[in-house]
Motif scaffolding. Structure first.
Motif, mmCIF file in Angstrom:
data_model
loop_
_atom_site.group_PDB
_atom_site.id
_atom_site.type_symbol
_atom_site.label_atom_id
_atom_site.label_comp_id
_atom_site.label_asym_id
_atom_site.label_seq_id
_atom_site.Cartn_x
_atom_site.Cartn_y
_atom_site.Cartn_z
ATOM 1 N N TYR A 7 -86.044 9.374 13.037
ATOM 2 C CA TYR A 7 -86.962 9.832 14.406
ATOM 3 C C TYR A 7 -88.694 8.812 14.100
ATOM 4 O O TYR A 7 -89.292 9.246 14.896
ATOM 5 C CB TYR A 7 -86.781 10.962 13.949
ATOM 6 N N MET A 8 -88.839 9.098 12.455
ATOM 7 C CA MET A 8 -90.044 9.476 12.224
ATOM 8 C C MET A 8 -90.622 7.765 11.778
ATOM 9 O O MET A 8 -91.762 8.246 10.431
ATOM 10 C CB MET A 8 -90.888 10.195 10.960
ATOM 11 N N LYS A 9 -89.922 7.319 11.843
ATOM 12 C CA LYS A 9 -90.046 5.727 11.501
ATOM 13 C C LYS A 9 -90.899 4.856 12.901
ATOM 14 O O LYS A 9 -89.627 4.783 13.750
ATOM 15 C CB LYS A 9 -88.600 5.362 11.120
ATOM 16 N N TYR A 10 -90.752 3.847 12.517
ATOM 17 C CA TYR A 10 -91.894 3.551 14.183
ATOM 18 C C TYR A 10 -91.307 1.653 13.600
ATOM 19 O O TYR A 10 -92.755 1.432 13.336
ATOM 20 C CB TYR A 10 -93.295 3.994 14.171
ATOM 21 N N PRO A 11 -90.440 0.993 13.265
ATOM 22 C CA PRO A 11 -89.920 -0.232 13.600
ATOM 23 C C PRO A 11 -91.289 -1.503 14.030
ATOM 24 O O PRO A 11 -91.715 -2.704 13.166
ATOM 25 C CB PRO A 11 -89.020 -0.565 12.817
ATOM 26 N N ILE A 12 -91.353 -1.045 15.058
ATOM 27 C CA ILE A 12 -91.842 -2.339 15.341
ATOM 28 C C ILE A 12 -94.014 -1.854 16.036
ATOM 29 O O ILE A 12 -94.168 -1.564 17.199
ATOM 30 C CB ILE A 12 -91.404 -2.674 16.936
ATOM 31 N N ARG A 13 -94.394 -0.933 15.446
ATOM 32 C CA ARG A 13 -95.869 -0.245 15.505
ATOM 33 C C ARG A 13 -96.425 -1.730 14.993
ATOM 34 O O ARG A 13 -96.471 -1.067 14.071
ATOM 35 C CB ARG A 13 -95.982 1.221 15.283
ATOM 36 N N GLY A 14 -97.355 -1.492 15.609
ATOM 37 C CA GLY A 14 -97.881 -3.207 15.558
ATOM 38 C C GLY A 14 -98.793 -3.870 16.497
ATOM 39 O O GLY A 14 -98.792 -3.417 17.564
ATOM 40 N N TYR A 15 -99.542 -4.908 16.143
ATOM 41 C CA TYR A 15 -100.254 -5.503 17.093
ATOM 42 C C TYR A 15 -98.927 -5.747 18.546
ATOM 43 O O TYR A 15 -98.304 -6.549 17.978
ATOM 44 C CB TYR A 15 -101.369 -6.928 16.724
ATOM 45 N N PRO B 45 -86.094 3.186 22.645
ATOM 46 C CA PRO B 45 -86.872 4.443 21.662
ATOM 47 C C PRO B 45 -85.367 4.414 21.568
ATOM 48 O O PRO B 45 -84.375 4.957 21.836
ATOM 49 C CB PRO B 45 -87.383 5.677 23.088
ATOM 50 N N PRO B 46 -85.320 5.806 20.280
ATOM 51 C CA PRO B 46 -84.504 6.575 19.785
ATOM 52 C C PRO B 46 -84.298 7.567 20.237
ATOM 53 O O PRO B 46 -84.530 7.765 20.856
ATOM 54 C CB PRO B 46 -85.054 6.612 18.683
ATOM 55 N N PRO B 47 -82.805 8.043 20.550
ATOM 56 C CA PRO B 47 -82.100 9.156 21.096
ATOM 57 C C PRO B 47 -82.880 10.399 20.233
ATOM 58 O O PRO B 47 -83.176 10.327 19.362
ATOM 59 C CB PRO B 47 -80.589 8.905 20.854
ATOM 60 N N ASN B 48 -83.009 11.434 21.713
ATOM 61 C CA ASN B 48 -83.433 12.428 20.367
ATOM 62 C C ASN B 48 -82.848 13.307 21.913
ATOM 63 O O ASN B 48 -82.204 13.831 22.586
ATOM 64 C CB ASN B 48 -85.005 13.052 21.694
ATOM 65 N N PRO B 49 -82.301 14.069 20.616
ATOM 66 C CA PRO B 49 -81.155 15.638 21.147
ATOM 67 C C PRO B 49 -81.822 16.474 22.350
ATOM 68 O O PRO B 49 -80.651 16.797 22.826
ATOM 69 C CB PRO B 49 -80.439 16.584 19.609
ATOM 70 N N VAL B 50 -82.990 16.631 22.321
ATOM 71 C CA VAL B 50 -82.920 17.115 23.905
ATOM 72 C C VAL B 50 -82.741 16.559 25.729
ATOM 73 O O VAL B 50 -83.235 17.157 25.996
ATOM 74 C CB VAL B 50 -84.063 18.134 23.383
ATOM 75 N N ARG B 124 -91.285 9.385 22.275
ATOM 76 C CA ARG B 124 -90.645 9.888 20.256
ATOM 77 C C ARG B 124 -91.818 11.712 21.394
ATOM 78 O O ARG B 124 -92.619 11.925 20.984
ATOM 79 C CB ARG B 124 -91.814 10.026 19.655
ATOM 80 N N TYR B 125 -90.508 12.482 20.745
ATOM 81 C CA TYR B 125 -91.116 14.291 21.582
ATOM 82 C C TYR B 125 -90.925 15.105 20.435
ATOM 83 O O TYR B 125 -90.159 14.824 18.988
ATOM 84 C CB TYR B 125 -89.779 14.657 22.310
ATOM 85 N N ARG B 135 -95.387 17.801 10.305
ATOM 86 C CA ARG B 135 -96.910 17.791 10.025
ATOM 87 C C ARG B 135 -97.354 16.405 9.367
ATOM 88 O O ARG B 135 -97.714 16.201 9.469
ATOM 89 C CB ARG B 135 -96.302 18.701 8.489
ATOM 90 N N GLU B 136 -96.250 15.532 9.914
ATOM 91 C CA GLU B 136 -96.451 13.812 8.803
ATOM 92 C C GLU B 136 -96.652 13.634 10.088
ATOM 93 O O GLU B 136 -97.437 12.819 9.948
ATOM 94 C CB GLU B 136 -94.358 13.678 8.870
ATOM 95 N N LEU B 137 -96.101 14.001 11.542
ATOM 96 C CA LEU B 137 -96.972 14.237 13.506
ATOM 97 C C LEU B 137 -98.563 13.733 12.891
ATOM 98 O O LEU B 137 -99.098 12.897 13.009
ATOM 99 C CB LEU B 137 -95.279 14.242 13.729
#
Lengths: 307, 307
Positions: A7-15, B45-50, B124-125, B135-137
């Motif tokens: 969930y913390m990966k963003y494969p299409i994050r770019g220009y 977007p990837p699914p979020n459980p909530v 992304r929630y 923290r990473e966020l």
């Protein structure tokens, strides 16, 4: 419930965009467009001519104006059918009086079931835009690929047969698409679509079967959305049409030709108490110099002809 | 601070009629700030459980394209209106915009607008994030804003207002000054955190364009002007006795539509034409409050609570 590390990966994050259908672009930084006769605003009116079968599918996506009441739902069926018996004729008369040529977005089922309406459209040289088979035949993410291919083929072929028109434009019902819909449009000879409400001007749109043009068909200046969705009053809808026009008209001074898209449903705006407001709004627009009443195809051709 | 399922216990009770007097620079009565939400939504977007925002199976073209309008068209119209009245924005920023659309960030920086956090993507929630993820966020956001603008992150509005029990403590730990996630007051308020300090600054649901246009009363554009003016009138009157804060949160894909931007500009003109209004940013409000008022307020609240 928690999210995974993915969930913390963003494969299409770019220009640019997160897909390849069109390029990221800022409308106000483009070369100004010149309309025929130096028109400032192209007025593009799209009446939707729709058939809502009583037993229409409403899952996983329902058509705007769709219904799902106990069978037999005479109430809703007949209410929508007002469009093609009465409402559209008020539009014909009003637009004839005002000199407006519209683009009718038509379900192919309407072309087959209402030949009188098709005749009246052709008498007036109105354009016909493909608008799906009927209001129970939605397009949506994850749908069966063959089913969708069949629907696009059936819709375009049938309309070409019943109207005799080339059918150059496509408007998915409710602007609902699958990942494949634009590719199928192009495969069936469509040149432009009305599905992505992300711009006020046309722009190139890529498909597996060649480029289309994305036309700026409105989601906001829409009688059903405003009157039935937001429950605004008719006077408020008129004010919104005028305010929309005023800003586009003013922008055309500096930024070149603009397009005013108005989306109408005869089963909404074609009632006696509402047609009067539509007349007021359209007279306001047409009271300005440099307004070009045009079909989607005419706007498309003028756009493509830019140097 | 202890967190129960029923009461978040993140701030002390403080009756509006009995507070230390807040003053703003130059005797201003109201600290006025505008917070445009500049956002990027993922097509898939990837699914979020909530939480799931899109009502149609991906790709929800209607939802996605409407929001994409904000970056291609709406934000530029909105900026022009704000420039006209000398209003700098405090941008609630999905920081992925720094990667996808740096031109927008450039325009913000040129105008000396603040950039604060609205997470990475609006799809992304924070729901379901572990402490490590959270923290990473925060670190990602701090770093991205610093790189794109040189600014030190001062404020936070969680995407979709999605919090975890740790959000506020972590923000304070990372030296974030203010949160926009609380709607309990018309003045800044201390927030209870484990380490360091944090305040809430009035952001707004009631003055938020998406809430006004789409939720509470689904109001037409001129009604938004009316509610903004009336909100301002009351906060301006009260501000003579005890300084208030007024925020207008915006979404460029809505307020930047041609029919909405004119009535919105009228509201800006109204507010900025008054004397004794501090037209400012979230960071400036937070810094001023920490320097001049935070300690008094905390002391008064402790005294009231008998702690």
């Amino acid at each position: 419930m928690s999210v995974t590390d993915d969930y913390m990966k963003y494969p299409i994050r770019g220009y640019g965009m997160d897909h390849d259908r069109y390029d990221w672009d800022i409308m106000f930084r483009r070369k100004p467009v010149k309309w025929p006769n130096d028109a400032r605003v192209a007025l593009w009116i799209t009446p939707l001519l729709q058939w809502f079968p009583m037993d229409m599918e409403t899952k996983p996506v329902a058509a705007p104006g769709g219904f799902n009441r106990p069978y037999p739902d005479y109430r809703n069926y007949s209410h929508r059918d007002y469009s093609l018996r009465v409402g559209i004729f008020r539009f014909f008369k009003l637009f004839d009086d005002l000199g407006i040529k519209a683009s009718a977005a038509m379900n192919s089922a309407v072309g087959e079931r209402y030949p009188v309406v098709v005749d009246e459209i052709n008498k007036r040289d109105w354009e016909v835009i493909a608008h799906g088979v009927h209001m129970g035949c939605m397009h949506y993410g994850g749908m069966d690929e063959k089913l969708e291919a069949d629907r696009v083929k059936e819709c375009t072929e049938s309309l070409r047969k019943t109207t005799g028109q080339p059918i150059r434009g496509w408007m998915s019902i409710g602007k609902s698409e699958s990942d494949n819909t634009p590719d199928l449009m192009a495969a069936n000879g469509v040149e432009y679509h009305c599905d992505w409400a992300n711009d006020d001007m046309p722009y190139p749109f890529r498909t597996k079967n060649g480029d289309l043009i994305a036309m700026p068909h409105t989601v906001e200046i829409d009688d059903r959305a405003v009157l039935l969705g937001f429950h605004h009053r008719e006077q408020e809808f008129v004010q919104q049409i005028k305010d929309q026009f005023d800003v586009l008209y003013a922008e055309s001074e500096q930024y070149g030709g603009r397009i005013m898209s108005i989306n109408l449903h005869p089963w909404v705006m074609g009632h006696p108490y509402r047609i009067i407001y539509l007349k007021e709004a359209l007279q306001y627009i047409l009271g300005h110099d440099g307004v070009w009443s045009a079909t989607g195809a005419e706007i498309l051709d003028a756009f493509k002809a830019q140097a | 601070m202890p967190v129960s399922l029923s009461d978040p216990d993140i701030y002390a009770y403080s009756p509006y009629n009995n507070r230390p007097k807040i003053t703003w620079p130059n005797g201003a009565r109201v600290a006025f700030w505008v917070a445009p939400n500049i956002e990027f939504y993922e097509t898939h977007p990837p699914p979020n459980p909530v939480r799931q925002d899109m009502s149609r199976p991906a790709p929800d073209v209607m939802f996605y394209a409407h929001r994409d309008y904000g970056n291609r068209v709406g934000v530029w119209r909105m900026m022009e209106a704000m420039d006209r009245y000398g209003v700098r924005g405090s941008v609630s920023l999905n920081v992925a915009v720094c990667d996808h659309h740096p031109e927008i960030i450039e325009a913000c920086v040129e105008r000396d607008w603040e950039l604060f956090s609205h997470g990475v993507y609006n799809t992304r929630y924070q729901y379901g994030m572990s402490e490590a993820h959270h923290r990473e966020l925060i670190e990602d956001v701090i770093e991205t804003i610093k790189k794109a603008s040189g600014q030190k992150l001062a404020g936070w509005l969680s995407p979709a207002l999605s919090n975890t029990e740790q959000t506020l403590d972590l923000l304070a730990e990372y030296d974030v000054l203010y949160t926009c996630d609380l709607f309990h007051d018309d003045q800044p308020q201390p927030v209870k955190v484990k380490k360091n300090k944090l305040i809430s600054i009035p952001y707004s649901l009631e003055m938020n364009d998406i809430v006004v246009y789409h939720q509470i009363n689904s109001s037409p554009p001129h009604q938004y002007t009316e509610v903004i003016k009336r909100q301002f009138d009351q906060l301006y009157e009260e501000g003579a006795e005890n300084g208030t804060v007024m925020c207008i949160p915006l979404h460029p894909f809505l307020v930047g539509q041609p029919h909405r931007v004119g009535p919105f500009a009228e509201a800006l003109e109204y507010i900025t034409s008054h004397d004794d209004v501090w037209v400012t940013t979230g960071r400036e409000i937070a810094e001023y409050y920490f320097e001049h008022h935070y300690d008094n307020v905390v002391a008064a609240q402790s005294a009231t609570a008998g702690e």
